[in-house]
Design an enzyme around this catalytic site. Structure first.
Site, short mmCIF file in Angstrom:
data_model
loop_
_atom_site.label_atom_id
_atom_site.label_comp_id
_atom_site.label_asym_id
_atom_site.label_seq_id
_atom_site.Cartn_x
_atom_site.Cartn_y
_atom_site.Cartn_z
CG HIS A 14 50.76 61.63 -50.11
ND1 HIS A 14 51.75 61.01 -50.19
CD2 HIS A 14 50.68 62.35 -51.39
CE1 HIS A 14 52.66 61.01 -51.54
NE2 HIS A 14 51.74 62.07 -52.12
CG HIS A 16 50.95 66.27 -54.40
ND1 HIS A 16 52.25 66.62 -54.65
CD2 HIS A 16 50.65 64.95 -54.21
CE1 HIS A 16 52.91 65.33 -54.29
NE2 HIS A 16 51.96 64.57 -54.31
CE LYS A 100 57.17 61.46 -50.76
NZ LYS A 100 55.80 61.75 -51.39
CG HIS A 137 57.25 58.12 -55.12
ND1 HIS A 137 55.99 58.62 -55.58
CD2 HIS A 137 57.53 57.12 -56.00
CE1 HIS A 137 55.80 58.19 -56.76
NE2 HIS A 137 56.73 57.20 -57.08
CG HIS A 175 51.91 57.50 -53.24
ND1 HIS A 175 52.74 56.53 -53.46
CD2 HIS A 175 51.98 58.45 -53.60
CE1 HIS A 175 53.81 57.20 -54.06
NE2 HIS A 175 53.60 58.44 -54.06
CG ASP A 248 49.46 60.98 -54.52
OD1 ASP A 248 50.25 62.11 -54.34
OD2 ASP A 248 49.76 60.06 -55.30
N1 NCD Z 1 51.07 60.80 -57.69
C1 NCD Z 1 51.30 61.59 -58.69
O1 NCD Z 1 51.04 60.89 -59.84
N2 NCD Z 1 51.77 62.89 -58.92
C2 NCD Z 1 52.51 63.54 -57.91
C3 NCD Z 1 53.95 63.17 -57.24
C4 NCD Z 1 53.61 61.81 -56.65
O2 NCD Z 1 53.21 61.90 -55.40
O3 NCD Z 1 54.20 60.90 -56.90
C5 NCD Z 1 52.32 64.98 -58.37
O4 NCD Z 1 53.15 65.91 -57.74
O5 NCD Z 1 51.62 65.42 -59.34
ZN ZN Z 2 52.04 62.44 -54.03
ZN ZN Z 3 54.67 59.79 -54.94
#
Ligand code: NCD
Ligand code: ZN
Ligand code: ZN
Length: 344
Positions: A14, A16, A100, A137, A175, A248
């Site tokens: 997971h 970003h 997702k 999520h 998460h 995450d």
């Molecule tokens: N985890 C977070 O707080 N933020 C994530 C989005 C997510 O995974 O929910 C993001 O893209 O910034």
């Molecule tokens: Zn995330």
């Molecule tokens: Zn998330």
């Protein structure tokens, strides 16, 4: 006392990575440690078609510094009006490994997310048929529900019915942050798994308020109380193949975090495996790290396990105050403080 730990190269289930110059800024941190990562599709606009996923995959490969071997595993952003055919095409493209689900409004860039799972029945049936996992999520977005209860309520209202309606659908509860989620997954069917972040293993909600408000400790789902953190640690070190690593890591510019309405997300990719090593060591369970970080994820996704190794050394190092992030900077977790393990 263990001072060196060699494990099979881990994957991040997971992550970003963002896009453009911010992608270039953060990608090396992940690619240094992990062989593969499930890349989240919450860009603007979201990655909601097979072509968009293929193009994003190509941009990530292009942004990869020479000499680093890393495979991005792509995801599609589920929307109310996605056609089942899009799933079939994405599956045929090969680079797409999951879909997702963001409940609309639940988190960063989720406004195009799903307003009602009933609208996605055809898509979910197609995923069930193809064996393509749904990544969730798992928080309700109801403003009346206390922010600390949104994950638990999601289980009762949405996750349980979903598993009942699509008993063959592979689902990753992403998460997870509560004892409720950890127990639900542990007791659930074999097609249900969960990712756990390093920060939810290491911190409870007090970390958001130590001596004042700490915007860099704000993420979604929000940190919970200590009993929940302990339940997550218990799940992560249990040796159950239902729980695996998903950082995450969610980079945001410093200016967007240190603001009157700061956005959610912690950046942990600079030290991901080291942070997990700290959490497992604190629980006297370093021997359980390899399964969690390197085996159970690929097993669930039915991908081969990595064969090369990485070595961690018990060697404290100082995390920089900031990391360059396109024309801004980001503040990594533990900024200006030390981490006990170092990846060699
Ligand atoms: N985890 C977070 O707080 N933020 C994530 C989005 C997510 O995974 O929910 C993001 O893209 O910034
Ligand atoms: Zn995330
Ligand atoms: Zn998330």
């Amino acid at each position: 006392m263990t001072t060196q730990l060699t494990i099979t190269r881990p994957d991040d289930w997971h992550l970003h990575l963002r896009d453009g110059d911010t992608l270039k800024a953060v990608l090396p941190d992940t690619a240094r440690q992990f062989a593969r990562a499930i890349v989240m599709p919450n860009l603007r606009p979201p990655v909601a078609s097979a072509e968009a996923a293929r193009d994003y995959h190509a941009r990530i490969k292009q942004a990869l510094p020479a000499g680093l071997d890393f495979e991005p595993l792509m995801t599609l952003y589920l929307t109310d009006n996605m056609a089942a055919q899009e799933i079939t095409r994405a599956h045929q493209y090969g680079v797409v490994k999951a879909v997702k689900l963001y409940p609309a409004g639940a988190t960063t860039n989720s406004d195009s997310g799903v307003t009602s799972l009933a609208k996605c029945a055809a898509v979910l049936a197609e995923m069930e048929k193809l064996g393509l996992p749904l990544l969730i999520h798992g928080e309700v977005t109801d403003a009346e529900i206390d922010v600390f209860d949104r994950e638990k309520v999601f289980i009762d209202r949405h996750l349980q019915p979903l598993l009942k309606d699509f008993p063959g659908l592979k689902v990753v509860f992403e998460h997870i942050t509560t004892q409720d989620a950890a127990e639900f997954v542990a007791q659930g069917p074999g097609n249900l798994a969960a990712t756990i972040t390093a920060h939810h293993l290491l911190m409870n909600r007090n970390a958001m308020f130590t001596g004042g408000i700490r915007p860099h400790h704000y993420c979604l789902p929000v940190l919970k109380r200590e009993t929940h953190r302990q339940a997550l640690v218990k799940a992560a070190i249990s040796g159950s193949a239902k729980f695996f690593l998903g950082t995450d890591s969610a980079p945001h510019p410093k200016s967007a975090k240190e603001a009157s309405c700061g956005c959610a997300g912690m950046y942990t990719a600079h030290a991901a495996i080291e942070l997990y090593a700290e959490a497992f060591e604190a629980a006297s369970a370093l021997d359980k790290l390899e399964g969690f970080a390197s085996f159970y994820g690929p097993d669930f996704y039915q991908l081969p396990r990595n064969t090369d190794k990485v070595t961690l050394s018990k060697q404290s190092w100082l995390v920089p105050e900031t990391i360059p992030f396109a024309d801004d900077v980001l503040v990594p977790l533990r900024a200006g403080q030390s981490i006990a393990w170092k990846l060699l």
